[in-house]
Design a protein around this motif. Structure first.
Motif, short mmCIF file in Angstrom:
data_model
loop_
_atom_site.label_atom_id
_atom_site.label_comp_id
_atom_site.label_asym_id
_atom_site.label_seq_id
_atom_site.Cartn_x
_atom_site.Cartn_y
_atom_site.Cartn_z
N GLY A 1 0.80 -1.22 0.00
CA GLY A 1 0.00 0.00 0.00
C GLY A 1 0.82 1.26 0.00
N TYR A 2 2.16 1.13 0.02
CA TYR A 2 3.03 2.31 0.03
C TYR A 2 3.83 2.36 -1.26
N PRO A 3 3.45 3.21 -2.22
CA PRO A 3 4.20 3.31 -3.48
C PRO A 3 5.49 4.10 -3.29
N VAL A 4 6.56 3.62 -3.88
CA VAL A 4 7.89 4.21 -3.71
C VAL A 4 8.46 4.50 -5.10
N PRO A 5 9.19 5.60 -5.26
CA PRO A 5 9.83 5.87 -6.56
C PRO A 5 10.63 4.66 -7.04
N ARG A 6 10.50 4.35 -8.31
CA ARG A 6 11.08 3.11 -8.83
C ARG A 6 12.57 3.20 -9.09
N ASN A 7 13.16 4.37 -8.94
CA ASN A 7 14.59 4.53 -9.29
C ASN A 7 15.49 4.68 -8.08
N LEU A 8 15.04 4.27 -6.89
CA LEU A 8 15.88 4.41 -5.71
C LEU A 8 17.13 3.54 -5.83
#
Length: 434
Positions: free
Chosen positions: A36-43
């Motif tokens: 349920g927590y979307p995170v930037p895909r480029n970390l």
């Protein structure tokens, strides 16, 4: 940060639904670190050190609780109780070394975490409060580490307490009463050891509470990323679980392997040999030094050698505290609209100069207070303050940043299209919602 494409929490069992209706703790965890927590895909891997900090805080709390069961907070018995833990308690040597080296590794991962934030502009709007809460955690860590260093009651423990609390005596009128109040007397003794032990035991739980606030404040604007570009569409994100839990998990395993190697093969490498000598108020060590994670600040303290209006000692103490408090004002000192140092060529060069400068301060902090180390520390301390108060504002005003990508997904895919759903996810649903 919440998005329409984030998959809502749905208990899969009757018991899960019953618990969720009455105490939605699983929902809270899911929304914080789950799908349920979307995170930037480029970390990149620089973002792994936040999780590692939490792991080492947990190690410190667990090992500290067990050690406190065997520690004797007495000026007459503290040193012997450490020897008792090392020699007589089952696996006591491992617990003691895990705790002592865990403090160093905790600072290592926190320093990397801070430097990553400095490079990628994680202190900028809308994450100012996230940055400031992180600095509060750092200050609490420093206080906890100092008081923990006193507890073995060896030579460096005693004289470290004498020197550090002596900083307060530099302040006119109120300084000496504050120092006496902190120590419970005119020199480190039973009263000081008892209160330092109490605070050392309490503060890690305070740190854990501020960590919760730190994570909570992070979840409002969401994580920064290496481009510094805000999340715009679902293509810019991935769910934290399973993608980043897997990434964090294996990296944590690799880092804990390094920690285990130090713990079992070089447990005293990061300590000071004088602390294996019982505290002796009548024998001052030839060279008093704090733990390695305080060395740069110790160099700033000793860089002031001339009385100018105020005593040199007072200037040193003020500068030492100011070197940390200055970081709270970074969001307003750096006015560049671009967050990431990857797109700021001039800022990037000065950032690496700052890293070299801090390393030089650390080197001077461990060396004797004599020439040429005092002169070098004076130059390095001057540059440290010039970087934040002069260079950074000027660079942010006159620098010409490189063009930013239009979105996070553009920086990751480099113009390519996603032809299939990643990792076997159902293409009919957004990637971040599965």
């Amino acid at each position: 940060m919440s998005f329409a494409w984030a998959k809502p929490y749905q208990p899969k069992t009757e018991l899960g639904r019953w618990v969720d209706d009455r105490m939605p703790l699983p929902r809270l965890v899911y929304n914080a670190v789950g799908g349920g927590y979307p995170v930037p895909r480029n970390l990149n891997y620089g973002w792994n050190f936040g999780v590692l900090s939490g792991i080492f805080l947990t190690i410190q709390i667990v090992t500290g609780i067990v050690l406190a069961m065997h520690y004797y907070a007495s000026a007459d018995g503290a040193f012997n109780s450490i020897e008792h833990i090392m020699r007589d308690v089952n696996a006591g040597w491992m617990l003691r070394y895990a705790h002592a080296n865990g403090a160093s590794f905790f600072f290592i991962v926190v320093y990397i975490h801070i430097f990553r934030g400095l490079y990628y502009g994680s202190y900028k709007a809308p994450r100012e409060l996230v940055w400031m809460l992180g600095l509060v955690i750092y200050l609490l860590m420093m206080a906890t580490a100092f008081m923990g260093y006193v507890l073995p009651w060896g030579q460096m423990s005693y004289w470290g307490a004498q020197v550090i609390t002596g900083f307060f005596s530099a302040f006119p009128v109120v300084g000496e009463p504050i120092r006496v109040w902190l120590l419970g007397g005119y020199a480190p003794d039973q009263a000081a050891l008892t209160r330092f032990f109490s605070l050392h035991y309490l503060l890690p739980f305070v740190i854990a509470g501020v960590v919760i606030l730190h994570i909570w404040s992070l979840h409002i604007p969401g994580s920064n990323n290496p481009t510094g570009v805000d999340v715009k569409t679902e293509k810019d994100t991935l769910p934290f679980h399973p993608f980043y839990t897997a990434k964090d998990g294996w990296f944590a395993g690799a880092f804990l392997t390094l920690y285990a190697a130090v713990l079992f093969f070089a447990p005293n490498a990061l300590g000071h040999p004088d602390n294996y000598i019982p505290a002796n108020p009548l024998a001052t060590p030839a060279h008093i030094v704090p733990e390695w994670y305080f060395w740069p600040f110790y160099a700033i303290l000793r860089a002031f050698t001339v009385d100018f209006i105020l005593p040199a000692k007072l200037w040193g103490v003020v500068a030492m505290f100011a070197s940390i408090l200055l970081l709270f004002f970074l969001p307003w000192l750096d006015r560049s609209p671009v967050r990431s140092g990857a797109y700021r060529p001039v800022f990037k060069r000065f950032f690496w100069l700052l890293m070299v400068d801090i390393a030089i301060l650390g080197f001077c902090g461990v060396m004797p207070a004599e020439q040429p180390y005092v002169a070098i520390s004076q130059i390095a301390a001057a540059y440290y303050f010039a970087h934040f108060l002069i260079i950074l504002p000027l660079v942010s005003k006159f620098e010409r940043p490189l063009p930013l990508p239009n979105s996070i997904s553009e920086s990751v895919l480099h113009g390519e299209k996603e032809e299939s759903a990643p990792y076997g996810l159902d293409k009919s649903a957004p990637a971040a919602a599965q």
